[in-house]
Every structure is written in structure tokens, then in C-alpha cells.
Design an enzyme around this catalytic site. Sequence first.
Site, PDB file in Angstrom:
ATOM      1  N   GLU A  49      -2.341  -6.785   7.456  1.00 57.31           N
ATOM      2  CA  GLU A  49      -1.073  -6.605   8.100  1.00 57.31           C
ATOM      3  C   GLU A  49      -0.784  -7.552   9.134  1.00 57.31           C
ATOM      4  OE1 GLU A  49       2.015  -6.547   8.023  1.00 57.31           O
ATOM      5  OE2 GLU A  49       2.424  -4.489   7.810  1.00 57.31           O
ATOM      6  N   HIS A  81       0.890  -1.218  -0.010  1.00 54.11           N
ATOM      7  CA  HIS A  81      -0.038  -0.067   0.133  1.00 54.11           C
ATOM      8  C   HIS A  81       0.672   1.169   0.083  1.00 54.11           C
ATOM      9  CE1 HIS A  81       1.145   0.878   4.174  1.00 54.11           C
ATOM     10  NE2 HIS A  81       0.878  -0.383   4.357  1.00 54.11           N
TER      11      HIS A  81
END
Length: 279
Positions: free
Chosen positions: A89, A11
Amino acid sequence: MVRFGLTVVRHGETRYNKDKILQGQGVDEPLSATGFRQADAAGLFLSNVKFTHVFSSDLLRAKQTAAAILGKNRFCKDLEIKYDARLRERKYGVAEGKPLADLKAMAKDAGEQCPSFTPSGGETLDEVRERARDFFEFLCQLAVELEQKEHGKPGAPGRSSGTSGEQFVFPWTNHCSEAELSSAGSGSSTVLDANILVVSHGAYMRNWIGYMVSDLNCTLPANLTKSQLSSVSPNTGVSHFIIKLENGNLLKPNITCVCLNQDSHLVDVGAECVASKVF
């Protein structure tokens, strides 16, 4: 033989990335202005690649990055992005929302080191790797089913294209040797059963790639150093792999890494973008 392309992108930058604060799963920050510029740059870099599937972590910073990348794509603007919690994550428990320095201090107090240290309420590296393994096996199964479906069509050619025979234009040909491209079979005329884009997170991606290298014997670029392999990808760093499954065998994929954490598209975005490597 089933063959598919896999492009993995981290990202874009968030405010917490810049300030070196852990986000994990509990802090769902949007992209910063720099992060949006990075995502647009990654989208332009990948604009001529025709993806068949797009998967993203369901955390906001990944969702916004995936949307920005598709928004720049010549072929895939209307392709559905599928959000998958397996791409989140690593969970950092009590360390989420705190400076990275605090996590290192916690590890030191426990007589351990990062990244192997697991804070209270966080995920172990083995747990993260299990998520990555499960998702990768899902992708392999998806590619096998697509090949079987295409092969079973009346009048279908002996070799499935999965893309109506259209050519792929790979932007990373300038970032690897001719031998690597040849061994991966990833030139512009490559026939793939699927070409998959995944947008995820730094620590997760490092664990996933580590799993492919250590457990699945992924072939790496010849000029890759150990420090590059163990480093967290920069924001919107791009990695590309070609996966081959002989006779649809999910247990023994043949994986070639064409490029790892490539970030040449960030040169004009700003030096701070390349340097931001906090999870």
C-alpha cells in the site's frame, strides 16, 4: 504477439478498514471475520480461472487474501504465491494508524487535498506510481520470456499457449459487453502466454490503474464513469485486463480493461462489505 491476462484483487476487509483508520505500510493488520468471508467469496468467484502465476503484497492482509483465493481454486491450490514489496500500500507516514479524517485535516491545514497530499514520512503519488510502473514492466517481461521459452521448445506450435492448451473460464463475462470481450479476446477459448493474479491494496491499485489509463492508454469499459475510475476498489474488488505485446515490445503494451473493481461476489457476504473503501 505476446498476450497475457492480469487479474488484480484488493485485499479483504480489516478492522481498521471498517473503522476508517489508515494502515498504509506501518500497520500490518490481519483480515477481520468479514474480510475472510470476502476473500472466500472472491475465491469462489475466481475458482474456475486457471492462473499461471500469483503475486501478492507482503503485508498480512494481502497475503491472507491471496491464500484464501487460491484455497478455493479448482486448479491452483498448490501454486506458489510470490510476495513482492512493490505491491505494498501507499506509505502514509505520520498518518498511519490514525483516522482518515485526520489525514484530510492535515491536507486542509497544508492547503492541499487528498489524495495528492503527502503527509510527513509518506510516499508521493509519483513514488507510488513508479513502484506500480516497475512491477507492471516486470510482468510484461515475464510474459515475453515465457512466450520465448515456449516457442523455442522442439515441436512447439507456432503460437504459444502457456497453459498446455487448456481453456480459461472467465467469470466476468456477465459484467461487460460482448464488444469488450471481443476486443479483449478474453472468451473462454482464449490462448494466453500467462494468466496472472495480483493481490494488492486500494490506494496502490488506484494509482496503478491510473498509470495504465493515462500513460499507457488502457481501453476502458464503455459504461465506466469518471467517478468509478477514480474510486478506490471495495475490499476484494476484482479488475481484469488483457495485455498484448506486439513483437514482444515492452514499451507499447496494448491494454484492455475487461472489468474494473467488480464486486458482485460480495452480494451475499453483507452490505457492509461493499461499502468499505478506506485504504
